[in-house]
Design a protein around this motif. Structure first.
Motif, mmCIF file in Angstrom:
data_model
loop_
_atom_site.group_PDB
_atom_site.id
_atom_site.type_symbol
_atom_site.label_atom_id
_atom_site.label_comp_id
_atom_site.label_asym_id
_atom_site.label_seq_id
_atom_site.Cartn_x
_atom_site.Cartn_y
_atom_site.Cartn_z
ATOM 1 N N ARG A 6 2.212 -7.531 -10.619
ATOM 2 C CA ARG A 6 3.455 -8.311 -10.079
ATOM 3 C C ARG A 6 4.521 -7.371 -9.538
ATOM 4 O O ARG A 6 5.075 -7.646 -8.510
ATOM 5 N N ALA A 7 4.892 -6.498 -10.404
ATOM 6 C CA ALA A 7 6.040 -5.866 -10.157
ATOM 7 C C ALA A 7 5.864 -4.752 -9.027
ATOM 8 O O ALA A 7 6.631 -4.385 -7.977
ATOM 9 N N CYS A 8 4.475 -4.035 -8.950
ATOM 10 C CA CYS A 8 4.325 -3.258 -7.935
ATOM 11 C C CYS A 8 4.047 -4.016 -6.512
ATOM 12 O O CYS A 8 4.456 -3.238 -5.754
ATOM 13 N N ARG A 9 3.647 -5.176 -6.634
ATOM 14 C CA ARG A 9 3.478 -5.834 -5.456
ATOM 15 C C ARG A 9 4.938 -6.110 -4.742
ATOM 16 O O ARG A 9 5.212 -6.080 -3.802
ATOM 17 N N ARG A 63 12.459 1.295 -14.049
ATOM 18 C CA ARG A 63 10.972 0.797 -14.111
ATOM 19 C C ARG A 63 10.254 1.419 -12.996
ATOM 20 O O ARG A 63 9.042 1.970 -12.810
ATOM 21 N N ARG A 64 10.795 1.208 -11.570
ATOM 22 C CA ARG A 64 10.197 1.287 -10.590
ATOM 23 C C ARG A 64 9.879 2.959 -10.549
ATOM 24 O O ARG A 64 8.796 3.504 -10.017
ATOM 25 N N ALA A 65 10.801 3.796 -10.743
ATOM 26 C CA ALA A 65 10.813 5.255 -10.531
ATOM 27 C C ALA A 65 9.649 5.683 -11.656
ATOM 28 O O ALA A 65 9.026 6.623 -11.369
ATOM 29 N N ALA A 66 9.950 5.095 -12.934
ATOM 30 C CA ALA A 66 8.857 5.434 -13.891
ATOM 31 C C ALA A 66 7.419 5.348 -13.572
ATOM 32 O O ALA A 66 6.446 5.964 -13.766
ATOM 33 N N ARG A 104 1.856 -3.484 -2.973
ATOM 34 C CA ARG A 104 0.557 -2.955 -3.571
ATOM 35 C C ARG A 104 0.197 -3.086 -4.946
ATOM 36 O O ARG A 104 1.295 -3.421 -5.509
ATOM 37 N N THR A 105 -1.004 -3.261 -5.161
ATOM 38 C CA THR A 105 -1.294 -3.075 -6.751
ATOM 39 C C THR A 105 -1.243 -1.767 -7.176
ATOM 40 O O THR A 105 -1.243 -0.834 -6.561
ATOM 41 N N PRO A 106 -1.160 -1.652 -8.606
ATOM 42 C CA PRO A 106 -0.981 -0.355 -9.047
ATOM 43 C C PRO A 106 -2.346 0.623 -8.814
ATOM 44 O O PRO A 106 -2.129 1.648 -8.558
ATOM 45 N N ARG A 107 -3.524 -0.187 -8.766
ATOM 46 C CA ARG A 107 -4.739 0.653 -8.343
ATOM 47 C C ARG A 107 -4.624 1.281 -7.000
ATOM 48 O O ARG A 107 -4.958 2.540 -6.721
ATOM 49 N N ASP A 108 -4.064 0.414 -6.125
ATOM 50 C CA ASP A 108 -3.894 1.046 -4.687
ATOM 51 C C ASP A 108 -2.926 2.190 -4.584
ATOM 52 O O ASP A 108 -2.980 3.087 -3.966
ATOM 53 N N VAL A 109 -1.666 1.830 -5.557
ATOM 54 C CA VAL A 109 -0.666 3.087 -5.429
ATOM 55 C C VAL A 109 -1.360 4.326 -5.992
ATOM 56 O O VAL A 109 -1.245 5.541 -5.507
ATOM 57 N N ARG A 110 -2.238 4.161 -7.020
ATOM 58 C CA ARG A 110 -2.874 5.328 -7.511
ATOM 59 C C ARG A 110 -4.003 5.834 -6.835
ATOM 60 O O ARG A 110 -4.112 7.155 -6.517
ATOM 61 N N ARG A 111 -4.575 5.142 -6.111
ATOM 62 C CA ARG A 111 -5.662 5.557 -5.208
ATOM 63 C C ARG A 111 -5.363 6.080 -3.851
ATOM 64 O O ARG A 111 -5.556 7.379 -3.333
ATOM 65 N N HIS A 112 -4.233 5.368 -3.179
ATOM 66 C CA HIS A 112 -3.662 5.977 -1.889
ATOM 67 C C HIS A 112 -2.255 6.650 -1.780
ATOM 68 O O HIS A 112 -2.025 7.230 -0.876
ATOM 69 N N GLY A 113 -1.504 6.743 -2.755
ATOM 70 C CA GLY A 113 -0.286 7.111 -3.089
ATOM 71 C C GLY A 113 0.814 6.426 -2.348
ATOM 72 O O GLY A 113 0.615 5.165 -1.940
ATOM 73 N N LEU A 114 1.952 6.924 -2.154
ATOM 74 C CA LEU A 114 2.777 6.144 -1.742
ATOM 75 C C LEU A 114 3.819 7.140 -0.555
ATOM 76 O O LEU A 114 3.648 8.218 -0.795
ATOM 77 N N LEU A 126 6.551 1.094 -19.653
ATOM 78 C CA LEU A 126 7.460 0.201 -18.696
ATOM 79 C C LEU A 126 8.471 -0.655 -19.389
ATOM 80 O O LEU A 126 9.441 -1.310 -18.876
ATOM 81 N N GLY A 127 7.972 -0.879 -20.619
ATOM 82 C CA GLY A 127 8.525 -2.248 -21.454
ATOM 83 C C GLY A 127 7.949 -3.508 -20.697
ATOM 84 O O GLY A 127 8.524 -4.458 -21.150
ATOM 85 N N LEU A 128 6.869 -3.537 -20.235
ATOM 86 C CA LEU A 128 6.497 -4.792 -19.670
ATOM 87 C C LEU A 128 5.353 -5.370 -20.588
ATOM 88 O O LEU A 128 4.781 -4.762 -21.256
ATOM 89 N N SER A 129 5.254 -6.676 -20.685
ATOM 90 C CA SER A 129 4.571 -7.335 -21.665
ATOM 91 C C SER A 129 3.063 -7.180 -21.401
ATOM 92 O O SER A 129 2.308 -7.191 -22.532
ATOM 93 N N GLU A 130 2.638 -7.153 -20.251
ATOM 94 C CA GLU A 130 1.036 -6.892 -20.026
ATOM 95 C C GLU A 130 0.805 -6.359 -18.836
ATOM 96 O O GLU A 130 1.721 -6.124 -17.919
ATOM 97 N N GLN A 131 -0.370 -5.869 -18.291
ATOM 98 C CA GLN A 131 -0.906 -5.115 -17.324
ATOM 99 C C GLN A 131 -0.493 -6.271 -16.006
ATOM 100 O O GLN A 131 -0.290 -5.746 -14.926
ATOM 101 N N ALA A 132 -0.745 -7.604 -16.311
ATOM 102 C CA ALA A 132 -0.711 -8.566 -14.909
ATOM 103 C C ALA A 132 0.935 -8.369 -14.409
ATOM 104 O O ALA A 132 1.136 -8.467 -13.214
ATOM 105 N N VAL A 133 1.874 -8.248 -15.719
ATOM 106 C CA VAL A 133 3.313 -8.017 -15.112
ATOM 107 C C VAL A 133 3.736 -6.864 -14.315
ATOM 108 O O VAL A 133 4.498 -6.807 -13.278
ATOM 109 N N LEU A 134 2.765 -5.737 -14.660
ATOM 110 C CA LEU A 134 2.963 -4.398 -13.879
ATOM 111 C C LEU A 134 2.466 -4.677 -12.589
ATOM 112 O O LEU A 134 3.158 -4.416 -11.401
#
Length: 223
Positions: free
Chosen positions: A201-204, A169-172, A209-219, A191-199
């Motif tokens: 939490r997983a990204c943190r 899931r992390r790689a995807a 970081r939040t998903p938006r932070d990842v998309r905005r600033h990269g990794l 990713l097979g996650l129930s909702e955006q909030a679960v995503l």
């Protein structure tokens, strides 16, 4: 091998020793095989001769018109005598992208490290993500194993199903967030996650970081 240079024999035989093969069943089966090869080859494929063990149930001309080659009856075995070059003939209507997908799928299902099951589980999880629920039971069915047997074998290899699923899931997630503009709710679903909030939490947990932070600033490449 047929014994004639440039020719090979494809034999059809499903009867036990000492039992006469069913005449019509053999004729129909060899005819079906011939049609399949024609379909794959896109037409004529250089059939040399056809051998059938029984007597004809129709005029010889009907057989030879169907096969497009000389047919010999009363032979020791049911054979299609083919050019040896047939194996190198490209498949008619082939789709290279579908071929690559099929080879990639087969490669990920096959054991890639001796008898270790973890790589096979990872391949199955990658296939299920975005198409079906990546649960241990579903993966076990794909690998023809009982779920408890699968868990025991993973434990013996020093890992767990949950760890493999989380890594997949992390790689995807990294791929979807950095290379697509998909809505975050859709990424969560893939990713097979129930909702955006679960995503979120997983990204943190993965990157702090939040998903938006990842998309905005990269990794960082190593993340």
């Amino acid at each position: 091998p047929d014994g004639v240079r440039g020719v090979e024999a494809l034999r059809y035989d499903v009867t036990p020793p000492g039992v006469d093969p069913p005449r019509q069943g053999t004729d129909l089966s060899l005819g079906s095989l011939h049609r399949s090869i024609r379909s794959l080859a896109g037409g004529g494929y250089g059939l040399r001769t056809v051998d059938l063990p029984g007597r004809p149930v129709a005029p010889r001309a009907a057989y030879e018109d169907f096969f497009g080659a000389r047919v010999r009856f009363g032979r020791p075995a049911a054979l299609l005598r083919l050019p040896s070059s047939l194996g190198a003939l490209p498949l008619a209507g082939r789709d290279e992208s579908v071929r690559r997908m099929a080879l990639d799928f087969l490669d990920r299902q096959a054991p890639v490290d001796g008898d270790r099951v973890a790589p096979r589980v990872r391949g199955a999880v990658d296939q299920l993500l975005g198409t079906a629920s990546p649960e241990v039971g579903a993966v076990a069915r794909l690998l023809d194993l009982h779920p408890r047997t699968l868990q025991r074998r993973l434990a013996a290899e020093g890992t767990t199903f949950a760890a493999i699923l989380d890594d997949a899931r992390r790689a995807a997630a990294r791929r979807y967030l950095l290379t697509t503009d998909l809505p975050l709710a859709q990424v969560a679903g893939l990713l097979g996650l129930s909702e955006q909030a679960v995503l979120t939490r997983a990204c943190r947990r993965w990157w702090d970081r939040t998903p938006r932070d990842v998309r905005r600033h990269g990794l960082d490449p190593a993340s």
